[in-house]
Design a protein around this motif. Sequence first.
Motif, PDB file in Angstrom:
ATOM      1  N   ALA A  92       1.054  -1.122  -0.076  1.00 28.62           N
ATOM      2  CA  ALA A  92      -0.205   0.250  -0.115  1.00 28.62           C
ATOM      3  C   ALA A  92       0.748   1.455  -0.453  1.00 28.62           C
ATOM      4  CB  ALA A  92      -0.976   0.713   1.448  1.00 28.62           C
ATOM      5  N   LEU A  93       0.021   1.984  -0.302  1.00 32.46           N
ATOM      6  CA  LEU A  93       1.173   3.466  -0.695  1.00 32.46           C
ATOM      7  C   LEU A  93       0.861   4.716  -0.204  1.00 32.46           C
ATOM      8  CD1 LEU A  93       1.616   3.508  -4.648  1.00 32.46           C
ATOM      9  CD2 LEU A  93       3.401   2.416  -3.028  1.00 32.46           C
ATOM     10  N   ALA A  94       0.681   5.355   1.092  1.00 31.00           N
ATOM     11  CA  ALA A  94       0.938   7.054   1.857  1.00 31.00           C
ATOM     12  C   ALA A  94       1.531   7.962   1.279  1.00 31.00           C
ATOM     13  CB  ALA A  94       1.007   6.066   3.181  1.00 31.00           C
ATOM     14  N   TYR A  95       1.143   8.760   1.429  1.00 35.08           N
ATOM     15  CA  TYR A  95       1.834  10.035   0.522  1.00 35.08           C
ATOM     16  C   TYR A  95       0.673  11.265   0.314  1.00 35.08           C
ATOM     17  CZ  TYR A  95      -0.858   8.434  -3.757  1.00 35.08           C
ATOM     18  OH  TYR A  95      -2.155   7.743  -4.282  1.00 35.08           O
ATOM     19  N   PHE A 116      -3.626   6.555 -13.689  1.00 33.37           N
ATOM     20  CA  PHE A 116      -3.646   7.089 -12.403  1.00 33.37           C
ATOM     21  C   PHE A 116      -4.305   7.792 -11.873  1.00 33.37           C
ATOM     22  CE2 PHE A 116      -0.827   8.340  -8.135  1.00 33.37           C
ATOM     23  CZ  PHE A 116      -1.286   7.764  -7.721  1.00 33.37           C
ATOM     24  N   VAL A 117      -4.830   7.382 -10.220  1.00 29.91           N
ATOM     25  CA  VAL A 117      -5.698   9.097 -10.006  1.00 29.91           C
ATOM     26  C   VAL A 117      -5.128   8.263  -8.707  1.00 29.91           C
ATOM     27  CG1 VAL A 117      -7.698   9.112  -8.928  1.00 29.91           C
ATOM     28  CG2 VAL A 117      -8.182   8.209 -11.262  1.00 29.91           C
ATOM     29  N   ALA A 118      -4.882   9.770  -7.837  1.00 31.50           N
ATOM     30  CA  ALA A 118      -3.964   9.592  -6.203  1.00 31.50           C
ATOM     31  C   ALA A 118      -5.341   9.310  -5.633  1.00 31.50           C
ATOM     32  CB  ALA A 118      -3.544  11.323  -6.709  1.00 31.50           C
ATOM     33  N   ALA A 119      -5.028   9.244  -4.132  1.00 30.74           N
ATOM     34  CA  ALA A 119      -5.346   8.903  -3.130  1.00 30.74           C
ATOM     35  C   ALA A 119      -6.088   9.903  -2.830  1.00 30.74           C
ATOM     36  CB  ALA A 119      -5.176   7.673  -2.084  1.00 30.74           C
ATOM     37  N   THR A 120      -7.094   9.912  -2.154  1.00 31.62           N
ATOM     38  CA  THR A 120      -8.234  10.989  -1.650  1.00 31.62           C
ATOM     39  C   THR A 120      -7.407  10.670  -0.240  1.00 31.62           C
ATOM     40  OG1 THR A 120      -9.919   9.477  -0.627  1.00 31.62           O
ATOM     41  CG2 THR A 120     -10.007  10.708  -3.167  1.00 31.62           C
ATOM     42  N   PRO A 121      -7.258  12.232   0.337  1.00 31.15           N
ATOM     43  CA  PRO A 121      -7.413  12.436   1.701  1.00 31.15           C
ATOM     44  C   PRO A 121      -8.028  11.417   2.902  1.00 31.15           C
ATOM     45  CG  PRO A 121      -7.365  14.489   1.077  1.00 31.15           C
ATOM     46  CD  PRO A 121      -8.252  14.041  -0.054  1.00 31.15           C
ATOM     47  N   ASP A 122      -9.363  11.164   2.469  1.00 30.17           N
ATOM     48  CA  ASP A 122      -9.725  10.915   3.605  1.00 30.17           C
ATOM     49  C   ASP A 122      -9.945   8.818   2.578  1.00 30.17           C
ATOM     50  OD1 ASP A 122     -11.853  12.393   4.125  1.00 30.17           O
ATOM     51  OD2 ASP A 122     -13.793  11.967   2.975  1.00 30.17           O
ATOM     52  N   GLU A 123      -9.132   8.399   1.911  1.00 33.45           N
ATOM     53  CA  GLU A 123      -8.690   7.027   1.850  1.00 33.45           C
ATOM     54  C   GLU A 123      -7.162   6.808   2.404  1.00 33.45           C
ATOM     55  OE1 GLU A 123      -9.744   6.280  -3.283  1.00 33.45           O
ATOM     56  OE2 GLU A 123      -8.753   7.563  -2.356  1.00 33.45           O
ATOM     57  N   LEU A 124      -6.135   8.129   2.270  1.00 28.70           N
ATOM     58  CA  LEU A 124      -5.261   7.939   2.508  1.00 28.70           C
ATOM     59  C   LEU A 124      -5.797   7.669   4.739  1.00 28.70           C
ATOM     60  CD1 LEU A 124      -3.086  10.653   0.941  1.00 28.70           C
ATOM     61  CD2 LEU A 124      -2.926   8.646   0.881  1.00 28.70           C
ATOM     62  N   ARG A 128      -4.481   4.478   6.587  1.00 30.39           N
ATOM     63  CA  ARG A 128      -3.876   4.886   8.099  1.00 30.39           C
ATOM     64  C   ARG A 128      -4.067   4.233   9.262  1.00 30.39           C
ATOM     65  NH1 ARG A 128      -4.529  10.118  10.471  1.00 30.39           N
ATOM     66  NH2 ARG A 128      -6.317   8.664  11.392  1.00 30.39           N
ATOM     67  N   GLU A 129      -5.072   3.990   9.299  1.00 25.99           N
ATOM     68  CA  GLU A 129      -6.212   2.824   9.893  1.00 25.99           C
ATOM     69  C   GLU A 129      -6.074   1.746   9.825  1.00 25.99           C
ATOM     70  OE1 GLU A 129     -10.576   4.864   9.626  1.00 25.99           O
ATOM     71  OE2 GLU A 129      -9.824   6.948  11.336  1.00 25.99           O
ATOM     72  N   LYS A 130      -6.806   1.223   8.681  1.00 27.96           N
ATOM     73  CA  LYS A 130      -5.642  -0.087   8.783  1.00 27.96           C
ATOM     74  C   LYS A 130      -4.688  -0.686   8.917  1.00 27.96           C
ATOM     75  CE  LYS A 130      -9.694  -0.669   5.069  1.00 27.96           C
ATOM     76  NZ  LYS A 130      -9.496  -1.454   3.385  1.00 27.96           N
ATOM     77  N   PHE A 131      -3.563   0.076   8.083  1.00 25.46           N
ATOM     78  CA  PHE A 131      -2.397   0.064   9.025  1.00 25.46           C
ATOM     79  C   PHE A 131      -2.092  -0.236  10.512  1.00 25.46           C
ATOM     80  CE2 PHE A 131       2.376   0.287   9.100  1.00 25.46           C
ATOM     81  CZ  PHE A 131       2.457  -1.149   8.102  1.00 25.46           C
ATOM     82  N   LYS A 138       2.168  -4.551   4.609  1.00 27.46           N
ATOM     83  CA  LYS A 138       2.865  -4.109   3.853  1.00 27.46           C
ATOM     84  C   LYS A 138       2.502  -2.385   3.069  1.00 27.46           C
ATOM     85  CE  LYS A 138       4.277  -8.343   4.081  1.00 27.46           C
ATOM     86  NZ  LYS A 138       5.518  -8.656   5.303  1.00 27.46           N
ATOM     87  N   ALA A 139       3.714  -2.016   3.635  1.00 26.82           N
ATOM     88  CA  ALA A 139       3.269   0.015   3.199  1.00 26.82           C
ATOM     89  C   ALA A 139       4.706   0.427   2.915  1.00 26.82           C
ATOM     90  CB  ALA A 139       2.348   0.447   4.252  1.00 26.82           C
ATOM     91  N   ILE A 140       4.215   1.601   1.886  1.00 31.45           N
ATOM     92  CA  ILE A 140       5.783   2.644   1.638  1.00 31.45           C
ATOM     93  C   ILE A 140       4.902   3.192   2.273  1.00 31.45           C
ATOM     94  CG2 ILE A 140       7.571   3.489  -0.021  1.00 31.45           C
ATOM     95  CD1 ILE A 140       6.665   0.723  -1.992  1.00 31.45           C
ATOM     96  N   ALA A 141       5.518   4.486   2.700  1.00 35.13           N
ATOM     97  CA  ALA A 141       5.662   5.703   3.516  1.00 35.13           C
ATOM     98  C   ALA A 141       6.326   6.687   3.171  1.00 35.13           C
ATOM     99  CB  ALA A 141       4.450   5.619   4.323  1.00 35.13           C
ATOM    100  N   THR A 142       5.625   7.921   2.805  1.00 38.71           N
ATOM    101  CA  THR A 142       6.806   9.397   2.378  1.00 38.71           C
ATOM    102  C   THR A 142       6.568  10.215   4.100  1.00 38.71           C
ATOM    103  OG1 THR A 142       4.856  11.177   1.912  1.00 38.71           O
ATOM    104  CG2 THR A 142       5.901   9.927   0.162  1.00 38.71           C
ATOM    105  N   GLY A 143       7.524  11.357   4.000  1.00 39.71           N
ATOM    106  CA  GLY A 143       7.027  11.664   5.572  1.00 39.71           C
ATOM    107  C   GLY A 143       5.329  11.439   5.936  1.00 39.71           C
ATOM    108  N   VAL A 144       4.547  11.417   5.270  1.00 40.20           N
ATOM    109  CA  VAL A 144       3.259  11.704   5.357  1.00 40.20           C
ATOM    110  C   VAL A 144       3.266  11.648   6.411  1.00 40.20           C
ATOM    111  CG1 VAL A 144       2.502   9.739   4.374  1.00 40.20           C
ATOM    112  CG2 VAL A 144       1.298  12.685   4.784  1.00 40.20           C
TER     113      VAL A 144
END
Length: 223
Positions: A92-95, A116-124, A128-131, A138-144
């Motif tokens: 999963a991607l968090a950005y 490609f369509v970026a995830a919405t704030p609500d989806e992000l 986060r809650e699911k993680f 499994k996830a890859i995340a930036t500084g967000v």
Amino acid sequence: MFGSIKFLRTYQQAVTNENVTPIEVHMYKIGGSRSFDSALKRKRQGLWGSAARNRMIAAVVGKPEYKDKQVLIVVDTVEHLFYLHKLLPDFALAYGSIATKHYKKMKKLGLMSEDFVAATPDELIELREKFENREVLKAIATGVWNTGVDFPSLDICVRAGGGSSDIKSIQTPGRVSRKSDGKDIGILIDFFDDIDDTMKKSSKKRMKSYKEYGWKIIKHYSG
């Protein structure tokens, strides 16, 4: 905020008192010898877009013994995130927000599909809650995800961005130090970049920081 210190507890005391989970650092060497024209090219070619380095990261997190472990790969840029996602499509991607110029660059590099369509704030937020609840492993995340998150059951954190920041040397590994039932140790995965003098110095500085905190360091290479 002012005056003499009234209470002091070291990290090692916190470990001894079982307030945090002990951390074990696993270091892997990235070989090769290169020269770079600028600091930006060093990051872009030696870290974010390095095919050999990214393949190493993917190979390490893909080990059979990590299959059922919760793994978080921490990167500094959205560019690096998408390079890794090409090798790890199930992560999963968090950005945060992606600028239009970055969209164009990612698509030009073949890191994003045209639709490609970026995830919405609500989806992000949902991700986060699911993680946090271990519904996603499994996830890859930036500084967000640098602040405002708590993943107590996180088993493995991968420091993929290199660098030598003292803050990141405690902040990033700290994510696997949270206490959780059935969790005896937190694993930090990092890489010794034996590519040029600057990257070597950064790698050595990170390892020095880990040693100062008393973390056990396991080298998966000789020398």
